[in-house]
Design a protein around this motif. Structure first.
Motif, PDB file in Angstrom:
ATOM      1  N   VAL B  11       0.966  -1.221  -0.072  1.00  0.00           N
ATOM      2  CA  VAL B  11      -0.135   0.144   0.091  1.00  0.00           C
ATOM      3  C   VAL B  11       0.736   1.279   0.126  1.00  0.00           C
ATOM      4  O   VAL B  11       1.778   1.236   0.769  1.00  0.00           O
ATOM      5  CB  VAL B  11      -0.880  -0.033   1.055  1.00  0.00           C
ATOM      6  N   SER B  12       0.574   2.201  -0.992  1.00  0.00           N
ATOM      7  CA  SER B  12       1.139   3.399  -0.955  1.00  0.00           C
ATOM      8  C   SER B  12       0.203   4.584  -0.823  1.00  0.00           C
ATOM      9  O   SER B  12      -0.975   4.205  -1.321  1.00  0.00           O
ATOM     10  CB  SER B  12       2.046   3.828  -2.154  1.00  0.00           C
ATOM     11  N   TYR B  13       0.397   5.606  -0.268  1.00  0.00           N
ATOM     12  CA  TYR B  13      -0.533   6.434  -0.224  1.00  0.00           C
ATOM     13  C   TYR B  13       0.189   7.989  -0.213  1.00  0.00           C
ATOM     14  O   TYR B  13       1.216   8.226   0.601  1.00  0.00           O
ATOM     15  CB  TYR B  13      -1.312   6.786   1.081  1.00  0.00           C
ATOM     16  N   ARG B  14      -0.316   8.898  -1.178  1.00  0.00           N
ATOM     17  CA  ARG B  14       0.507  10.325  -1.202  1.00  0.00           C
ATOM     18  C   ARG B  14      -0.764  11.280  -0.817  1.00  0.00           C
ATOM     19  O   ARG B  14      -1.777  11.155  -1.673  1.00  0.00           O
ATOM     20  CB  ARG B  14       0.777  10.516  -2.577  1.00  0.00           C
ATOM     21  N   TYR B  15      -0.392  12.026   0.189  1.00  0.00           N
ATOM     22  CA  TYR B  15      -1.287  13.288   0.221  1.00  0.00           C
ATOM     23  C   TYR B  15      -1.434  14.375  -0.740  1.00  0.00           C
ATOM     24  O   TYR B  15      -0.625  14.273  -1.443  1.00  0.00           O
ATOM     25  CB  TYR B  15      -1.186  13.984   1.802  1.00  0.00           C
ATOM     26  N   PRO B  16      -2.440  14.928  -1.058  1.00  0.00           N
ATOM     27  CA  PRO B  16      -2.834  15.798  -2.144  1.00  0.00           C
ATOM     28  C   PRO B  16      -1.537  16.972  -2.142  1.00  0.00           C
ATOM     29  O   PRO B  16      -1.323  17.496  -3.054  1.00  0.00           O
ATOM     30  CB  PRO B  16      -3.969  16.634  -1.735  1.00  0.00           C
ATOM     31  N   ASP B  17      -0.822  17.281  -0.982  1.00  0.00           N
ATOM     32  CA  ASP B  17       0.105  18.316  -0.955  1.00  0.00           C
ATOM     33  C   ASP B  17       1.409  17.444  -1.380  1.00  0.00           C
ATOM     34  O   ASP B  17       2.484  18.008  -1.673  1.00  0.00           O
ATOM     35  CB  ASP B  17       0.278  18.977   0.308  1.00  0.00           C
ATOM     36  N   GLY B  18       1.305  16.369  -1.634  1.00  0.00           N
ATOM     37  CA  GLY B  18       2.440  15.369  -2.343  1.00  0.00           C
ATOM     38  C   GLY B  18       3.206  14.812  -1.300  1.00  0.00           C
ATOM     39  O   GLY B  18       4.403  13.733  -1.763  1.00  0.00           O
ATOM     40  N   THR B  19       3.049  14.752  -0.117  1.00  0.00           N
ATOM     41  CA  THR B  19       3.702  13.964   1.170  1.00  0.00           C
ATOM     42  C   THR B  19       3.458  12.650   0.809  1.00  0.00           C
ATOM     43  O   THR B  19       2.254  12.080   0.899  1.00  0.00           O
ATOM     44  CB  THR B  19       3.306  14.561   2.475  1.00  0.00           C
ATOM     45  N   ASN B  53      -9.525   1.909   8.281  1.00  0.00           N
ATOM     46  CA  ASN B  53     -11.173   2.100   8.467  1.00  0.00           C
ATOM     47  C   ASN B  53     -11.833   2.601   7.037  1.00  0.00           C
ATOM     48  O   ASN B  53     -13.235   2.919   7.203  1.00  0.00           O
ATOM     49  CB  ASN B  53     -11.340   3.010   9.610  1.00  0.00           C
ATOM     50  N   GLY B  54     -10.965   2.769   5.923  1.00  0.00           N
ATOM     51  CA  GLY B  54     -11.583   3.096   4.577  1.00  0.00           C
ATOM     52  C   GLY B  54     -11.838   4.545   4.686  1.00  0.00           C
ATOM     53  O   GLY B  54     -12.328   5.122   3.649  1.00  0.00           O
ATOM     54  N   ILE B  55     -11.191   5.235   5.299  1.00  0.00           N
ATOM     55  CA  ILE B  55     -11.274   6.794   5.364  1.00  0.00           C
ATOM     56  C   ILE B  55     -10.366   7.134   4.337  1.00  0.00           C
ATOM     57  O   ILE B  55     -10.860   8.061   3.395  1.00  0.00           O
ATOM     58  CB  ILE B  55     -10.767   7.506   6.620  1.00  0.00           C
ATOM     59  N   LEU B  56      -9.254   6.621   4.153  1.00  0.00           N
ATOM     60  CA  LEU B  56      -8.262   6.908   3.096  1.00  0.00           C
ATOM     61  C   LEU B  56      -8.315   5.660   2.175  1.00  0.00           C
ATOM     62  O   LEU B  56      -8.366   4.632   2.672  1.00  0.00           O
ATOM     63  CB  LEU B  56      -6.988   7.422   3.517  1.00  0.00           C
ATOM     64  N   GLN B  57      -8.218   5.888   0.765  1.00  0.00           N
ATOM     65  CA  GLN B  57      -8.092   4.871  -0.236  1.00  0.00           C
ATOM     66  C   GLN B  57      -6.666   4.866  -0.661  1.00  0.00           C
ATOM     67  O   GLN B  57      -6.399   6.064  -0.910  1.00  0.00           O
ATOM     68  CB  GLN B  57      -9.100   4.801  -1.461  1.00  0.00           C
ATOM     69  N   PRO B  58      -5.941   3.732  -0.863  1.00  0.00           N
ATOM     70  CA  PRO B  58      -4.620   3.652  -1.220  1.00  0.00           C
ATOM     71  C   PRO B  58      -4.435   4.118  -2.681  1.00  0.00           C
ATOM     72  O   PRO B  58      -5.263   4.096  -3.374  1.00  0.00           O
ATOM     73  CB  PRO B  58      -4.177   2.410  -0.970  1.00  0.00           C
ATOM     74  N   SER B  59      -3.281   4.877  -2.821  1.00  0.00           N
ATOM     75  CA  SER B  59      -2.797   5.409  -4.236  1.00  0.00           C
ATOM     76  C   SER B  59      -2.504   4.308  -5.115  1.00  0.00           C
ATOM     77  O   SER B  59      -2.916   4.088  -6.279  1.00  0.00           O
ATOM     78  CB  SER B  59      -1.730   6.371  -3.957  1.00  0.00           C
ATOM     79  N   SER B  60      -1.923   3.120  -4.412  1.00  0.00           N
ATOM     80  CA  SER B  60      -1.645   1.868  -4.882  1.00  0.00           C
ATOM     81  C   SER B  60      -1.493   0.769  -4.081  1.00  0.00           C
ATOM     82  O   SER B  60      -1.136   1.224  -2.951  1.00  0.00           O
ATOM     83  CB  SER B  60      -0.254   1.964  -5.796  1.00  0.00           C
ATOM     84  N   GLY B  61      -1.815  -0.305  -4.324  1.00  0.00           N
ATOM     85  CA  GLY B  61      -1.826  -1.590  -3.453  1.00  0.00           C
ATOM     86  C   GLY B  61      -3.251  -1.799  -2.962  1.00  0.00           C
ATOM     87  O   GLY B  61      -4.214  -1.232  -3.524  1.00  0.00           O
ATOM     88  N   ARG B  62      -3.307  -2.902  -2.108  1.00  0.00           N
ATOM     89  CA  ARG B  62      -4.882  -3.198  -1.709  1.00  0.00           C
ATOM     90  C   ARG B  62      -4.656  -3.650  -0.456  1.00  0.00           C
ATOM     91  O   ARG B  62      -3.644  -3.942   0.227  1.00  0.00           O
ATOM     92  CB  ARG B  62      -5.065  -4.583  -2.662  1.00  0.00           C
ATOM     93  N   LEU B  63      -5.975  -3.679   0.074  1.00  0.00           N
ATOM     94  CA  LEU B  63      -6.037  -3.972   1.651  1.00  0.00           C
ATOM     95  C   LEU B  63      -7.097  -4.937   1.531  1.00  0.00           C
ATOM     96  O   LEU B  63      -8.208  -5.165   0.832  1.00  0.00           O
ATOM     97  CB  LEU B  63      -6.483  -2.820   2.331  1.00  0.00           C
TER      98      LEU B  63
END
Lengths: 270, 285
Positions: B11-19, B53-63
């Motif tokens: 799982v990868s996740y990037r916030y809208p500000d690029g972090t 908890n499904g609040i965020l969805q991964p940019s890539s990868g799976r849960l």
């Protein structure tokens, strides 16, 4: 305690009253909304100099407060809070409208004074009715009732968020105000620059906190719909409540019972 | 059914500000276990929790939950959130209703349950956190510890299989921490999987069955606390090691070898008992 904190607690207290278990609390929210609406429309439909016609309408808040077992001092305090605003609105009436409308002995009462008094009375009645509605129903349930009466969901959800945002705003304002006071060393003039910066921070902080609260709401299954505590079922008692009050308001508005009573008394005891 | 109740796969996740908050993060949370998630600030713990908890969805990868991929539809999310409850760090962010009862009933009402079931669940949840007597109390009159317990009740009322707690001990005094630990123990004994993010290494060392150490948005180490928290790379990432482990190490240098004698104390009481047992044995001729 900070004035802002007190105001927040007071607002929350109003919501707590809605959890009561009286007959008035148990009435369908739609019915209470409609009755309150009819009441407000009847009251504001009078012309600016009306006093006598408005007096019988005081029966509605009195009966509702007694039957819902609401604390009178609390409601009275809330109503007094609005006094300065009404006085501000009507302050120029006595100056602009000096024509004599009533004469009590040698005292002449101008139309401006009467209209100010009428404005005060109407404000107390309408705001009192709205407070009673919230205190016996709860804001969430009122919004649900509005939705079931045909208001688009998008508006009711906005109203609910606005209502909840008020608490967030007030709590953050209290923190910001306390932080400012603690470092102001007793001085009061901190300039418009400092005030502007404080307001900006307040906006950002409330925004961030509102986002956090929204996240916690989502995590507890919120999908854009608020659910009230009570499940509404329209009963015969609700219908009776709606019809009886609506007819009463109509009679009060058209027949002017205060004048009738006056005529009766002067007729019976000439 | 496998041991894994929740699994993250690359799982990868990037916030809208690029972090980049999560980078290729893979980890497993085991059923009916007490899991401690450790890591320095900014390691990605909270972001990872928001994914569970499904609040965020991964940019890539799976849960996966119970080996079934997360479904992000409205129905899927509602089901996920009823099974995976989350308690946030600051109770003031979670509690927004006027009274305790109203706030606890918020989750069950969102599940569309009937009034009787909601009342039952609210009463049970408040009972589980020993707050039944304060059901009608205004939220703003509660202490910080009580607010935390109401937050837990709000999640419990949804009858979740997993409860995730972000820094539950933060801001609590020792007595409140003990009370909250007892609540968590009761919930765990009732079959709920508990996941806690914490900076308190001693608590994690004594409490958890499983520890996950995160660093720079990925998993650095996982295993039992006694296995992984003493590893040098974990010590470096967390900046310290549990005090109990440090004391055991110091004692071994003084010739009191607790581990060698088969003792693996994880709490202060266990440590005192182990020292007493070992020293008594050595004193016996």
């Amino acid at each position: 305690m900070n004035a802002i904190t007190t105001a927040v607690i007071d607002l929350k207290q109003l919501e707590l009253f809605a959890q009561g278990d009286t007959q008035v609390h148990g009435r369908d929210a739609r019915v209470k909304v409609l009755v309150t609406l009819f009441f407000i429309l009847s009251v504001i439909s009078y012309h600016r100099y009306e006093i006598n016609g408005l007096l019988p309408f005081t029966l509605f808040p009195i009966i509702m407060v007694c039957r819902a077992e609401l604390p009178i001092p609390y409601l009275a305090r809330k109503m007094l809070l609005i006094c300065p605003f009404i006085l501000l609105i009507g302050a120029f009436n006595p100056l602009l409208d000096r024509s004599t409308l009533w004469q009590v002995g040698s005292i002449e009462i101008s139309g401006g004074c009467i209209s100010l008094l009428s404005l005060l009375l109407r404000s107390f009645l309408t705001i009192g009715a709205a407070l009673i509605l919230v205190a016996t129903t709860g804001f969430t349930t009122i919004c649900q009732a509005l939705e079931r009466l045909g208001m688009p969901e998008v508006f009711t959800v906005q109203l609910l968020f606005l209502h909840r945002y008020l608490f967030v705003l007030a709590e953050e304002a209290e923190r910001a105000s306390r932080a400012r006071e603690l470092r102001s060393c007793g001085s009061t003039g901190r300039g418009i620059g400092s005030f502007g910066s404080l307001t900006g921070h307040l906006l950002l902080r409330t925004w961030q906190r509102a986002e956090r609260i929204h996240t916690t709401m989502l995590s507890r299954g919120f999908t854009g719909q608020f659910h009230g505590q009570r499940r509404e079922r329209f009963s015969h008692a609700d219908l009776t409540f709606l019809i009886s009050w609506s007819v009463t308001f109509l009679l009060m508005r058209t027949m002017e019972p205060a004048t009738l009573l006056g005529s009766f008394i002067t007729g019976a005891f000439p | 059914m496998s041991d894994a109740i929740i699994r993250l796969e690359n799982v990868s996740y990037r916030y809208p500000d690029g972090t980049a908050a999560l980078t290729d993060c893979s980890l497993t949370i085991n059923r009916n276990k007490r899991t401690a998630v450790l890591g320095a600030n900014g390691a990605g713990k909270t972001t990872m929790f928001l994914h569970l908890n499904g609040i965020l969805q991964p940019s890539s990868g799976r849960l996966f939950r119970d080996d079934i991929p997360f479904e992000y539809s409205r129905t899927g999310l509602r089901k996920l959130r009823s099974k995976v409850g989350m308690v946030f760090q600051n109770p003031d962010s979670q509690l927004f209703s006027a009274s305790v009862q109203e706030d606890v009933s918020f989750g069950p009402m969102n599940l569309g349950l009937d009034t009787t079931t909601i009342r039952r669940r609210v009463a049970e949840a408040l009972g589980a956190v020993a707050m039944a007597g304060l059901a009608d109390k205004p939220v703003h009159n509660l202490s910080y510890g009580q607010k935390k317990r109401v937050c837990i009740a709000g999640v419990l009322a949804m009858e979740p299989e997993v409860i995730i707690l972000d820094e539950p001990m933060a801001g609590l005094d020792a007595a409140m921490q003990e009370e909250l630990t007892a609540v968590l123990e009761r919930l765990h004994a009732g079959g709920i999987t508990i996941v806690i993010a914490t900076h308190d290494l001693d608590f994690a060392y004594g409490w958890a069955d499983q520890a996950l150490v995160m660093q720079s948005g990925g998993l650095l180490a996982h295993g039992t606390p006694e296995d992984i928290l003493l590893r040098p790379e974990v010590g470096n990432a967390l900046g310290t090691i549990p005090q109990i482990a440090e004391i055991i190490h110091s004692l071994s240098l003084l010739g009191i070898d607790l581990r060698g004698n088969g003792y693996l104390p994880r709490t202060r009481n266990e440590l005192v008992a182990a020292i007493a047992a070992v020293t008594t044995r050595e004193d016996t001729p």
